[in-house]
Each structure stands twice: as structure tokens, then as C-alpha cells.
Design an enzyme around this catalytic site. Structure first.
Site, PDB file in Angstrom:
ATOM      1  N   VAL A  59       1.076  -1.311   0.048  1.00 27.39           N
ATOM      2  CA  VAL A  59       0.105   0.042  -0.024  1.00 27.39           C
ATOM      3  C   VAL A  59       0.802   1.339  -0.104  1.00 27.39           C
ATOM      4  CG1 VAL A  59      -2.098  -1.126   1.015  1.00 27.39           C
ATOM      5  CG2 VAL A  59      -0.309  -0.016   2.414  1.00 27.39           C
ATOM      6  N   SER A 137      -5.540   4.997  16.193  1.00 25.09           N
ATOM      7  CA  SER A 137      -5.362   3.958  17.371  1.00 25.09           C
ATOM      8  C   SER A 137      -5.615   4.775  18.594  1.00 25.09           C
ATOM      9  CB  SER A 137      -4.024   3.450  17.608  1.00 25.09           C
ATOM     10  OG  SER A 137      -3.670   2.907  18.797  1.00 25.09           O
ATOM     11  N   TYR A 150       5.122   3.616  15.573  1.00 25.33           N
ATOM     12  CA  TYR A 150       3.529   3.413  15.223  1.00 25.33           C
ATOM     13  C   TYR A 150       2.737   4.257  15.936  1.00 25.33           C
ATOM     14  CZ  TYR A 150      -0.684   0.606  15.511  1.00 25.33           C
ATOM     15  OH  TYR A 150      -1.846   0.004  15.449  1.00 25.33           O
ATOM     16  N   ALA A 152       3.737   7.625  16.363  1.00 28.50           N
ATOM     17  CA  ALA A 152       3.948   8.616  15.714  1.00 28.50           C
ATOM     18  C   ALA A 152       2.909   8.679  14.309  1.00 28.50           C
ATOM     19  CB  ALA A 152       5.059   8.930  15.591  1.00 28.50           C
ATOM     20  N   LYS A 154       0.337   7.066  13.616  1.00 25.23           N
ATOM     21  CA  LYS A 154      -1.134   6.912  13.808  1.00 25.23           C
ATOM     22  C   LYS A 154      -1.605   8.387  14.186  1.00 25.23           C
ATOM     23  CE  LYS A 154      -2.217   2.816  13.299  1.00 25.23           C
ATOM     24  NZ  LYS A 154      -2.807   2.398  11.703  1.00 25.23           N
ATOM     25  N   ILE A 183      -7.275  -4.567  19.908  1.00 18.33           N
ATOM     26  CA  ILE A 183      -8.389  -5.714  19.199  1.00 18.33           C
ATOM     27  C   ILE A 183      -7.708  -6.950  18.891  1.00 18.33           C
ATOM     28  CG2 ILE A 183     -10.083  -5.851  17.260  1.00 18.33           C
ATOM     29  CD1 ILE A 183     -10.629  -3.115  18.933  1.00 18.33           C
TER      30      ILE A 183
END
Ligand SMILES: NC(=O)c1ccc[n+]([C@@H]2O[C@H](COP(=O)([O-])OP(=O)(O)OC[C@H]3O[C@@H](n4cnc5c(N)ncnc54)[C@H](O)[C@@H]3O)[C@@H](O)[C@H]2O)c1
Length: 249
Positions: A59, A137, A150, A152, A154, A183
Site C-alpha cells: 500500500v 489508534s 507506530y 507517531a 497513527k 483488538i
């Protein structure tokens, strides 16, 4: 059926939240283009969701995003929903995260949001309608330990979501983020497995939620459905926290 006749692209559809959303969107009548770098996972989701096109790739690749959006436009003549659920974390503080890991986390999470919106928005502008759903998140709001790239990334997704919502609000395009708590997906299992005392960390995380349990991918999919459908027609630029009371506790 709340998405009857709508066309949706879901990235990260090969697992977890993306897969659960694909299944629910299909049940609600959407035509789906499913995207992931995990070909086997994607095929399993296609089996669960029924009819869908599948697109295997990274992606973070701008040309891939353009190709998939182009394919959707050729097949269906429109694009109503973009959900960017592809993402991953590597763990580590700023001292222990390598520049390569930092870049990879930003490429998948932030690039995987920006580049897909960049490919989709011109078509949505021409239609004067569209819903973009991004994945942040609860940690983007609260911070957290040992997961700097991660968190940063988000945080960047939250800001990007808000700025896109403002930029394209008068084009009929709504842009909203979901900020889940923990989750129960393969990603969560991998993040606990990085710790020597994985079971202890898992229990502490579970108990950190006011509801004393983890969320399920299907519960996030329901929020995605709300944001994808006309039920949220006056909702844009928001961050929907779905965290079992984690932030409140
Ligand atoms: N599970 C949680 O606790 C949790 C909490 C908050 C936010 N999120 C976010 O929700 C989203 C979905 O997470 P999940 O828990 O379902 O994880 P998951 O690992 O089960 O699924 C993520 C999918 O994204 C794909 N992916 C990752 N990087 C990619 C890339 N560069 N190109 C193409 N595909 C790629 C993976 O192959 C995988 O199939 C992620 O953005 C994640 O950060 C998850």
C-alpha cells in the site's frame, strides 16, 4: 442493506479489521476491491466475503494505489468508500527503532492512507460524494510505551484525516478516523509476542480497558459500516474512539 450499490476499496483486507469489514460490507450489499500484500489472506477474505476483486501489493506504492483505483473505476464507474486498514507496528522506543523500521511503519500506515486518498479523491470529487475511513489508534491520543514509530504514524493519520476532511468537505467527501483500543487480531498477538513476559503484558493490556476485555474485529467493522453509510452523513473530521473505555479509565 446499508451499502447496496456502493463500491468500496478496503486495504489490509487480508486479516483482522480489514477482513471483518470486508465481510460486513459485502453483507450490506457493497461491491468490493480488496487490497493486501498477503495473497493467501486476501484469498481467504474473498472466500468469506463472496464476490470481490483482489489486489496484491504494497500500500506504500503510489503506482499500485493508482492502478487499483483505476481498475475499480473501469469496472464499476464509481468509488464510494475507501477504508485504509493496512498497517503494522514494529515496537521500540526512538532509541531502539532502526531508521529502516521507522520508514517501513510510516510507509504502510501513513503512506497507505495518503496515497490511497490521493488516488481516490479526484474520482469522489467528480461524483461529489465519498467516505474515507482511516485507521488510527487510541494510542495516537494517549501515547504509549515502546512503540514510537507506530504511535507517531497513527498521530499523523489523525492529523491527515482532519486536514483531508476540511479540504474536501465541500466536495461531498467525508473523512473520518477510527481509533480502536486493543483488538484481538493477528497484529495484537504479534505485538504481545515481542515481549519476554508476553502473557503478563497481555493481561495488563486487557485490564487497562474499562470493560476488562479486548475488542473484536467485528466491533470495529460495525463502526466502519456506520462511517461508510449515510447514517453518518453529517460526520466528518472526527476520530471515533472504539476502545472499551481504555481512554476514559
Ligand atoms: N489490532 C489492534 O489492536 C489495533 C488497534 C488500533 C489500531 N489498529 C489498526 O487497525 C488496522 C488493522 O489492524 P489489524 O489489527 O487488523 O492487523 P492485521 O495484522 O490483522 O491486518 C493488517 C493487514 O494489513 C496488511 N498490511 C500491512 N502492511 C501492508 C502493506 N505495506 N501493504 C499491504 N498490506 C499491508 C497485512 O498483510 C495484514 O493483512 C491497522 O492499521 C492497525 O494499525 C489495530
Amino acid at each position: 442493506m446499508r451499502l447496496q450499490g456502493r463500491t468500496a476499496i478496503i486495504t489490509g483486507a487480508g486479516s483482522g479489521i480489514g477482513r471483518a469489514s470486508a465481510k460486513l460490507f459485502a453483507e450490506e450489499g457493497a461491491r468490493l476491491a480488496l487490497v493486501d500484500r498477503d495473497a493467501a489472506g486476501l484469498e481467504e477474505t474473498r472466500r468469506l466475503a463472496g464476490e470481490a476483486t483482489t489486489h496484491v501489493g504494497d500500500v506504500g506504492d503510489a503506482a499500485f494505489a493508482e492502478t487499483v483505483v483505476g481498475d475499480v473505476m473501469t469496472r464499476h464507474g464509481g468509488l464510494d468508500i475507501l477504508m485504509t486498514a493496512a498497517g503494522f507496528s514494529c515496537g521500540g522506543t526512538v532509541l531502539t527503532t532502526s531508521p529502516d523500521d521507522w520508514d517501513a511503519v510510516f510507509r504502510a500506515n501513513v503512506g497507505g492512507t495518503w496515497l490511497w486518498a490521493r488516488a481516490a479523491v479526484p474520482h469522489m470529487q467528480r461524483q461529489n460524494s465519498g467516505s474515507i475511513i482511516t485507521l488510527a489508534s487510541q494510542l495516537a491520543i494517549a501515547g504509549g510505551k515502546g512503540n514510537s514509530a507506530y504511535i507517531a504514524a497513527k498521530g499523523a493519520i489523525v492529523s491527515l484525516t482532519r486536514t483531508m476532511a476540511v479540504d474536501f468537505a465541500t466536495d461531498g467527501i467525508r473523512v473520518n478516523a477510527i481509533a480502536p483500543g486493543a483488538i484481538e487480531t493477528p497484529m495484537l498477538r504479534r505485538s504481545f509476542a515481542r515481549h519476554a513476559n508476553a502473557e503478563e503484558v497481555r493481561e495488563a493490556s486487557r485490564n487497562r480497558h474499562a470493560m476488562k476485555r479486548f475488542g473484536q474485529a467485528e466491533e470495529i467493522a460495525q463502526t466502519a459500516l456506520h462511517l461508510a453509510s449515510d447514517a453518518s452523513s453529517f460526520t466528518t473530521g472526527t476520530v471515533m474512539v472504539v476502545d472499551g473505555g481504555w481512554l476514559a479509565a
